[in-house]
Design an enzyme around this catalytic site. Structure first.
Site, short mmCIF file in Angstrom:
data_model
loop_
_atom_site.label_atom_id
_atom_site.label_comp_id
_atom_site.label_asym_id
_atom_site.label_seq_id
_atom_site.Cartn_x
_atom_site.Cartn_y
_atom_site.Cartn_z
N ASP A 6 0.88 -1.18 0.00
CA ASP A 6 0.00 0.00 0.00
C ASP A 6 0.92 1.22 0.00
O ASP A 6 2.14 1.11 0.16
CB ASP A 6 -0.88 -0.02 1.26
CG ASP A 6 -1.82 1.18 1.34
OD1 ASP A 6 -2.27 1.68 0.29
OD2 ASP A 6 -2.10 1.65 2.47
N SER A 7 0.30 2.40 -0.10
CA SER A 7 1.09 3.62 -0.01
C SER A 7 1.64 3.82 1.41
O SER A 7 2.61 4.54 1.59
CB SER A 7 0.20 4.82 -0.36
OG SER A 7 -0.93 4.84 0.49
N TYR A 38 -1.10 8.34 -2.16
CA TYR A 38 -1.28 8.11 -3.59
C TYR A 38 -2.52 8.86 -4.11
O TYR A 38 -2.58 9.22 -5.28
CB TYR A 38 -1.52 6.62 -3.88
CG TYR A 38 -0.29 5.72 -3.88
CD1 TYR A 38 1.01 6.21 -3.77
CD2 TYR A 38 -0.46 4.34 -4.03
CE1 TYR A 38 2.10 5.35 -3.79
CE2 TYR A 38 0.62 3.48 -4.06
CZ TYR A 38 1.90 3.98 -3.94
OH TYR A 38 2.97 3.12 -3.97
N GLY A 39 -3.48 9.04 -3.22
CA GLY A 39 -4.80 9.51 -3.64
C GLY A 39 -4.83 10.89 -4.26
O GLY A 39 -5.81 11.28 -4.88
N CYS A 69 -4.61 -1.57 -1.68
CA CYS A 69 -4.88 -0.15 -1.82
C CYS A 69 -5.87 0.03 -2.97
O CYS A 69 -5.59 -0.42 -4.09
CB CYS A 69 -3.56 0.56 -2.14
SG CYS A 69 -3.73 2.29 -2.56
N ASN A 70 -7.00 0.65 -2.70
CA ASN A 70 -8.00 0.87 -3.74
C ASN A 70 -7.46 1.77 -4.84
O ASN A 70 -7.66 1.54 -6.03
CB ASN A 70 -9.25 1.52 -3.15
CG ASN A 70 -9.96 0.63 -2.15
OD1 ASN A 70 -10.95 -0.01 -2.47
ND2 ASN A 70 -9.46 0.57 -0.93
N THR A 71 -6.75 2.84 -4.43
CA THR A 71 -6.24 3.82 -5.38
C THR A 71 -5.27 3.16 -6.35
O THR A 71 -5.33 3.38 -7.57
CB THR A 71 -5.54 4.96 -4.62
OG1 THR A 71 -6.42 5.45 -3.60
CG2 THR A 71 -5.17 6.10 -5.53
N GLU A 148 -2.06 8.13 8.56
CA GLU A 148 -0.60 8.02 8.57
C GLU A 148 -0.01 8.69 9.81
O GLU A 148 0.95 8.19 10.39
CB GLU A 148 0.00 8.68 7.32
CG GLU A 148 -0.23 7.91 6.04
CD GLU A 148 0.41 6.54 6.04
OE1 GLU A 148 1.60 6.43 6.37
OE2 GLU A 148 -0.30 5.56 5.70
N CYS A 180 -11.18 3.00 0.73
CA CYS A 180 -9.73 3.24 0.87
C CYS A 180 -9.33 2.42 2.08
O CYS A 180 -10.00 2.47 3.12
CB CYS A 180 -9.48 4.73 1.12
SG CYS A 180 -7.80 5.12 1.68
N THR A 181 -8.24 1.66 1.95
CA THR A 181 -7.89 0.74 3.04
C THR A 181 -7.53 1.49 4.32
O THR A 181 -7.68 0.95 5.42
CB THR A 181 -6.75 -0.20 2.61
OG1 THR A 181 -5.66 0.57 2.08
CG2 THR A 181 -7.22 -1.17 1.55
N HIS A 182 -7.09 2.72 4.20
CA HIS A 182 -6.80 3.52 5.40
C HIS A 182 -8.07 3.73 6.24
O HIS A 182 -8.00 3.87 7.46
CB HIS A 182 -6.24 4.89 5.03
CG HIS A 182 -4.79 4.90 4.67
ND1 HIS A 182 -4.32 4.41 3.48
CD2 HIS A 182 -3.69 5.35 5.33
CE1 HIS A 182 -3.00 4.57 3.42
NE2 HIS A 182 -2.60 5.13 4.53
N1 DGL Z 1 -4.84 3.15 1.10
C1 DGL Z 1 -5.07 3.70 -0.18
C2 DGL Z 1 -6.41 3.27 -0.75
O1 DGL Z 1 -6.92 2.22 -0.40
C3 DGL Z 1 -4.79 5.12 -0.51
C4 DGL Z 1 -4.35 6.11 0.47
C5 DGL Z 1 -3.49 7.15 -0.21
O2 DGL Z 1 -2.31 6.90 -0.33
O3 DGL Z 1 -4.04 8.19 -0.65
O4 DGL Z 1 -6.97 3.94 -1.58
#
Ligand code: DGL
Length: 261
Positions: A6-7, A38-39, A69-71, A148, A180-182
């Site tokens: 993931d990011s 990443y988003g 990570c979805n993104t 984060e 988003c996994t976060h």
């Molecule tokens: N965890 C990531 C997701 O599932 C993205 C978070 C990010 O880096 O913006 O989309």
């Protein structure tokens, strides 16, 4: 060995589900913390990172890759599959399908990063799996960065979450997709808002089941966890207890490593 990335910290929610489902698998978790979030980055940049990280994990001996990570999945899972056509690869996409299928009000909401919210892939998921269901897509800039920073116990952030979620509930959404996994780590902050009104939809367990189906020999090992990050790897270990995942630290083998990817 299974490589999960993931990011940053968000994919730890997916890692936890995989570790529970595949207790003997050796797991490598790589956080691209030098480039989080990443988003808010262009798709081409994310694609470059995903392919480079995939190559790094395959070089380390991973026989299954999980884009936690979805993104990254919506931007780049296709490029990763083109790079490694023989390798099993599991992506994480917003749970539009289960949310739409379970909704009684026929209104659901997707909470996601800006990149995911505006992606063609999400639009396609909605067209394919949410016929007859209204899907409200809500970009949540800054939320992944808050996770984060581990600044979750914070009144101001709780108010920001409420300001985004309340209108969706008021509009009748009875399923909120954590796209988003976060955001899995924000579930406790959302609970007081949604209880009795809506359910949160998190696909981490479904992703772990998919890994179980595809892993084959990659699931056999001694249950070790290797943590790595492209910046400040020591933060990963410290984040585990802060995110309610202290039990994962028992599986950790050696200190978190700095990955040069
Ligand atoms: N965890 C990531 C997701 O599932 C993205 C978070 C990010 O880096 O913006 O989309």
């Amino acid at each position: 060995m299974i490589g999960i990335f993931d990011s940053g910290l968000g994919g730890l929610s997916v890692l936890a589900a995989i570790a529970r489902t595949l207790p003997r698998a050796d797991l490598v978790y790589l956080a691209d913390t030098a480039h989080v979030p990443y988003g808010e980055k262009p798709e081409g940049f994310i694609r470059g990172r995903v392919v480079a990280i995939g190559e790094h994990l395959v070089d380390q001996g991973c026989g299954l890759l999980v884009v936690a990570c979805n993104t990254a999945t919506v931007a780049a899972v296709r490029a990763l599959r083109e790079r490694f056509p023989q390798l099993p690869i599991v992506g994480v996409e917003p749970g539009v399908k289960p949310a739409a299928a379970a909704s009684r009000t026929k209104r659901v909401a997707v909470l996601a990063t800006e990149a995911t919210a505006k992606s063609e892939r999400l639009a396609m998921l909605i067209r394919e799996h949410a016929a007859g269901v209204e899907v409200m897509v809500e970009a949540c800039p800054g939320w992944a960065t808050r996770v984060e920073a581990l600044s979750l116990d914070n009144q101001e952030f709780a108010a920001e979450i409420a300001a985004r979620v309340e209108p969706l509930l008021a509009a009748g959404a009875d399923r909120l997709v954590l796209g988003c996994t976060h955001y899995s780590f924000l579930a406790p902050l959302m609970a007081p808002l949604v209880t009795g009104r809506a359910e949160l939809v998190d696909v981490a367990e479904a992703v772990a089941r998919q890994c179980l189906r595809l892993a084959g020999a990659a699931a056999e090992g001694s249950g070790q966890l290797h943590l790595a990050a492209t910046a400040r790897p020591e933060r990963l270990r410290a984040a585990l207890p802060a995110l309610g995942l202290g039990w994962l630290a028992e599986r950790q083998h050696g200190p978190a490593a700095l990955a040069s990817v």
